[in-house]
Design a protein around this motif. Sequence first.
Motif, PDB file in Angstrom:
ATOM      1  N   LEU A 182      -0.274 -22.929   5.324  1.00 21.54           N
ATOM      2  CA  LEU A 182       1.102 -23.283   4.975  1.00 21.54           C
ATOM      3  C   LEU A 182       1.285 -24.763   4.686  1.00 21.54           C
ATOM      4  O   LEU A 182       2.173 -25.136   3.905  1.00 21.54           O
ATOM      5  CB  LEU A 182       2.039 -22.854   6.101  1.00 21.54           C
ATOM      6  CG  LEU A 182       1.952 -21.370   6.477  1.00 21.54           C
ATOM      7  CD1 LEU A 182       2.933 -21.050   7.598  1.00 21.54           C
ATOM      8  CD2 LEU A 182       2.199 -20.477   5.283  1.00 21.54           C
ATOM      9  N   ASP A 183       0.468 -25.611   5.297  1.00 26.50           N
ATOM     10  CA  ASP A 183       0.543 -27.055   5.021  1.00 26.50           C
ATOM     11  C   ASP A 183      -0.421 -27.462   3.903  1.00 26.50           C
ATOM     12  O   ASP A 183      -0.011 -27.974   2.861  1.00 26.50           O
ATOM     13  CB  ASP A 183       0.237 -27.863   6.279  1.00 26.50           C
ATOM     14  CG  ASP A 183       1.370 -27.848   7.294  1.00 26.50           C
ATOM     15  OD1 ASP A 183       2.419 -27.264   6.982  1.00 26.50           O
ATOM     16  OD2 ASP A 183       1.202 -28.407   8.386  1.00 26.50           O
ATOM     17  N   SER A 191       0.116 -25.496   0.587  1.00 25.87           N
ATOM     18  CA  SER A 191       1.553 -25.223   0.426  1.00 25.87           C
ATOM     19  C   SER A 191       1.947 -24.890  -1.004  1.00 25.87           C
ATOM     20  O   SER A 191       2.971 -24.247  -1.237  1.00 25.87           O
ATOM     21  CB  SER A 191       2.368 -26.422   0.919  1.00 25.87           C
ATOM     22  OG  SER A 191       2.053 -27.591   0.173  1.00 25.87           O
ATOM     23  N   TYR A 201       1.880 -21.177  -0.846  1.00 27.60           N
ATOM     24  CA  TYR A 201       2.419 -20.486   0.325  1.00 27.60           C
ATOM     25  C   TYR A 201       3.836 -20.964   0.665  1.00 27.60           C
ATOM     26  O   TYR A 201       4.215 -20.984   1.831  1.00 27.60           O
ATOM     27  CB  TYR A 201       1.510 -20.694   1.544  1.00 27.60           C
ATOM     28  CG  TYR A 201       0.237 -19.877   1.507  1.00 27.60           C
ATOM     29  CD1 TYR A 201       0.240 -18.531   1.841  1.00 27.60           C
ATOM     30  CD2 TYR A 201      -0.961 -20.454   1.116  1.00 27.60           C
ATOM     31  CE1 TYR A 201      -0.927 -17.778   1.809  1.00 27.60           C
ATOM     32  CE2 TYR A 201      -2.145 -19.722   1.073  1.00 27.60           C
ATOM     33  CZ  TYR A 201      -2.118 -18.377   1.421  1.00 27.60           C
ATOM     34  OH  TYR A 201      -3.270 -17.631   1.384  1.00 27.60           O
ATOM     35  N   SER A 202       4.609 -21.354  -0.324  1.00 27.85           N
ATOM     36  CA  SER A 202       5.930 -21.916  -0.053  1.00 27.85           C
ATOM     37  C   SER A 202       7.085 -21.050  -0.532  1.00 27.85           C
ATOM     38  O   SER A 202       8.233 -21.475  -0.500  1.00 27.85           O
ATOM     39  CB  SER A 202       6.050 -23.309  -0.687  1.00 27.85           C
ATOM     40  OG  SER A 202       5.188 -24.218  -0.052  1.00 27.85           O
ATOM     41  N   TYR A 208      10.402 -19.793  -3.946  1.00 29.78           N
ATOM     42  CA  TYR A 208       9.909 -21.091  -4.399  1.00 29.78           C
ATOM     43  C   TYR A 208       9.977 -21.143  -5.915  1.00 29.78           C
ATOM     44  O   TYR A 208       9.378 -20.345  -6.614  1.00 29.78           O
ATOM     45  CB  TYR A 208       8.472 -21.285  -3.923  1.00 29.78           C
ATOM     46  CG  TYR A 208       7.899 -22.650  -4.192  1.00 29.78           C
ATOM     47  CD1 TYR A 208       8.379 -23.766  -3.521  1.00 29.78           C
ATOM     48  CD2 TYR A 208       6.864 -22.822  -5.102  1.00 29.78           C
ATOM     49  CE1 TYR A 208       7.842 -25.022  -3.754  1.00 29.78           C
ATOM     50  CE2 TYR A 208       6.317 -24.074  -5.333  1.00 29.78           C
ATOM     51  CZ  TYR A 208       6.816 -25.171  -4.658  1.00 29.78           C
ATOM     52  OH  TYR A 208       6.283 -26.414  -4.889  1.00 29.78           O
ATOM     53  N   HIS A 211       6.940 -16.976   5.126  1.00 29.19           N
ATOM     54  CA  HIS A 211       6.622 -17.496   3.804  1.00 29.19           C
ATOM     55  C   HIS A 211       6.095 -16.333   2.959  1.00 29.19           C
ATOM     56  O   HIS A 211       5.904 -15.221   3.447  1.00 29.19           O
ATOM     57  CB  HIS A 211       5.547 -18.577   3.889  1.00 29.19           C
ATOM     58  CG  HIS A 211       5.965 -19.797   4.652  1.00 29.19           C
ATOM     59  ND1 HIS A 211       5.739 -21.079   4.187  1.00 29.19           N
ATOM     60  CD2 HIS A 211       6.579 -19.958   5.856  1.00 29.19           C
ATOM     61  CE1 HIS A 211       6.201 -21.954   5.049  1.00 29.19           C
ATOM     62  NE2 HIS A 211       6.707 -21.296   6.082  1.00 29.19           N
ATOM     63  N   GLY A 250       4.799 -26.741   6.296  1.00 33.39           N
ATOM     64  CA  GLY A 250       4.661 -26.971   4.871  1.00 33.39           C
ATOM     65  C   GLY A 250       5.938 -27.419   4.191  1.00 33.39           C
ATOM     66  O   GLY A 250       6.767 -28.132   4.766  1.00 33.39           O
ATOM     67  N   ARG A 251       6.085 -27.002   2.953  1.00 36.43           N
ATOM     68  CA  ARG A 251       7.244 -27.411   2.174  1.00 36.43           C
ATOM     69  C   ARG A 251       8.529 -26.737   2.643  1.00 36.43           C
ATOM     70  O   ARG A 251       9.624 -27.126   2.219  1.00 36.43           O
ATOM     71  CB  ARG A 251       6.990 -27.106   0.689  1.00 36.43           C
ATOM     72  CG  ARG A 251       5.776 -27.838   0.140  1.00 36.43           C
ATOM     73  CD  ARG A 251       5.533 -27.564  -1.340  1.00 36.43           C
ATOM     74  NE  ARG A 251       4.238 -28.123  -1.743  1.00 36.43           N
ATOM     75  CZ  ARG A 251       3.763 -28.095  -2.982  1.00 36.43           C
ATOM     76  NH1 ARG A 251       4.476 -27.535  -3.955  1.00 36.43           N
ATOM     77  NH2 ARG A 251       2.580 -28.621  -3.259  1.00 36.43           N
ATOM     78  N   ARG A 252       8.386 -25.736   3.501  1.00 32.32           N
ATOM     79  CA  ARG A 252       9.550 -25.032   4.031  1.00 32.32           C
ATOM     80  C   ARG A 252       9.988 -25.568   5.393  1.00 32.32           C
ATOM     81  O   ARG A 252      10.827 -24.964   6.053  1.00 32.32           O
ATOM     82  CB  ARG A 252       9.256 -23.540   4.140  1.00 32.32           C
ATOM     83  CG  ARG A 252       9.195 -22.837   2.796  1.00 32.32           C
ATOM     84  CD  ARG A 252      10.588 -22.669   2.203  1.00 32.32           C
ATOM     85  NE  ARG A 252      10.550 -21.912   0.957  1.00 32.32           N
ATOM     86  CZ  ARG A 252      11.612 -21.397   0.361  1.00 32.32           C
ATOM     87  NH1 ARG A 252      12.810 -21.542   0.897  1.00 32.32           N
ATOM     88  NH2 ARG A 252      11.501 -20.739  -0.760  1.00 32.32           N
TER      89      ARG A 252
END
Length: 540
Positions: free
Chosen positions: A110-111, A114, A117-118, A141, A386, A452-454
């Motif tokens: 997730l990081d 990302s 997986y966002s 996303y 995600h 991550g981006r979330r």
Amino acid sequence: MATFSNSTLPLAALPPLLSLGSTSTTTTAVLAALVAAAVLYAATSKKQKGPLPPGPPGYPIVGNLFDVPKSRPWVKFAEWTEQYGPIFTLKLGRTTMLVVGRAQPAIDLLDKRSAIYSSRARLIMTSELVSRGLRMTFMPYGDLWRRERRLLHQLTSPAAASTYEDIQELESTQLVRDMLNTPQEYWGHCQRYAGSTIMNIAFNKRANSPKEPAITRMRAVNEYMTKTAVAGRYLVDSVPILKYVPEVLAPFKREARAIFNETLSLFQSHVDDVKKNLAEGRDSHCFTKYILESQKAYQLKDEEATFLAGAMYGAGSDTTADGIATFMMAMITHPDIQARAQAELDKVVGRARLPTFADQPDLIYCGAIVREILRWRTVIAGGLAHASTEDDWYNGYFIPKGTVVLPNHWAIHLDPEVYPEPEKFNPDRFIKDGKLVGTKYSDVGHHGYGFGRRVCPGKHIADRSLFIVFTRLLWTLNFRPAIDPATGKEAPPSVDAFSEGFSSHPLPFTARMEPRGEWVKDVVEAEWREREHELEVAGK
């Protein structure tokens, strides 16, 4: 002795939730859709490119749909983590879900990955029908999400978050004053603090009581929305073809339309009030002002800008109130930790004034309590799912495009290799050589704000709220268990009795919450008089 109730506040007038119904016509339509879905499943199933991570065996077509408990599924997921490993697979009809129960794979996927997986799992009822694709939390996303996220980053960065500290000190002053005067109304005070703080930050409005329409109507539409996000409640989320059933045959679609119309109308009324204040020359330091000023630059339509401003309430109010309630329960059940934090407050702050944000660098143990609360009883225990947008491989396992990836905070935060004695509430795990420390996976020691981006865009504002509230409550009050009249002994609340849903808080409990001394009321009243004067000058 105060009796605490976490009952829901009265909801604003809103059309009642419509039953899914059981008419013969609706039943026939549903059965036809199920048959069509089964045929489609068989016709379109693709051969996997490789092995999925292991997981509990399921049934044909439905997979593990009936294996996942509706009550506290994150606990069962943690058990499966122990059985199947740090990542495991669930098949929920046609949906593949990857449950992540350890920090390392969560960060790896997730990081570090990302870019793929966002996205979000498809929530037809909540995102597509109730929110019509406008609520950022559930938005897939894409371009709109990226533009809104960039704008929010400007409004919630550490530097921007610090500009709202005056609001949080104001609202926390009223909170401790309310707690001194009517501790039996504790849950309402938590809701008022959280709701008024968010409304002040988002719309330059505040609420003097938990029953004021400024927050009760916002809380109402948020509760309706979150109820639609409960897994398994709506068949359309498992059988997407039902989305195309005509509304006359689909009560859930009429329910969604009613919730959307009420939500948009309410959000728009708050945005219009900010516009009016600006047009009349009254300054409004709030999210909405800056969203309106940036609307053209970020190419946001009116409804998109309105929902971005309004949805901040749902994103931050319940979770903040839940976190405060969890803190109170933790202090009641851990008197030694409470006493140690109060000793630190007496040394750093003294007894002549309330703690402020200027004290934060010196309140190391209190800071560790904030981190441990978010680790020990994460408000969103089950995490937010995600979704992958490309095929991927990880540690020899295949992860197909469209996989729902769920970081299970409950399991991640109870990993004994990262957190020795994980069930123990122990702020000392985040202190080394007199300084706050994290873990090898997180600088702050937990993953309560996501990955991550979330990751939660308001985390810097939320951390500040928890710090100022926790320290001021500890400075003001002693938290003690209630006395059982039958035995004459203390009866602490259960540390495992929590509500269920999108976020959770301790179930109702009784406790004694009393001023630490006569000096407390004098200081709090003096501080509140200063704040009242500031409110009068500001016209609030």
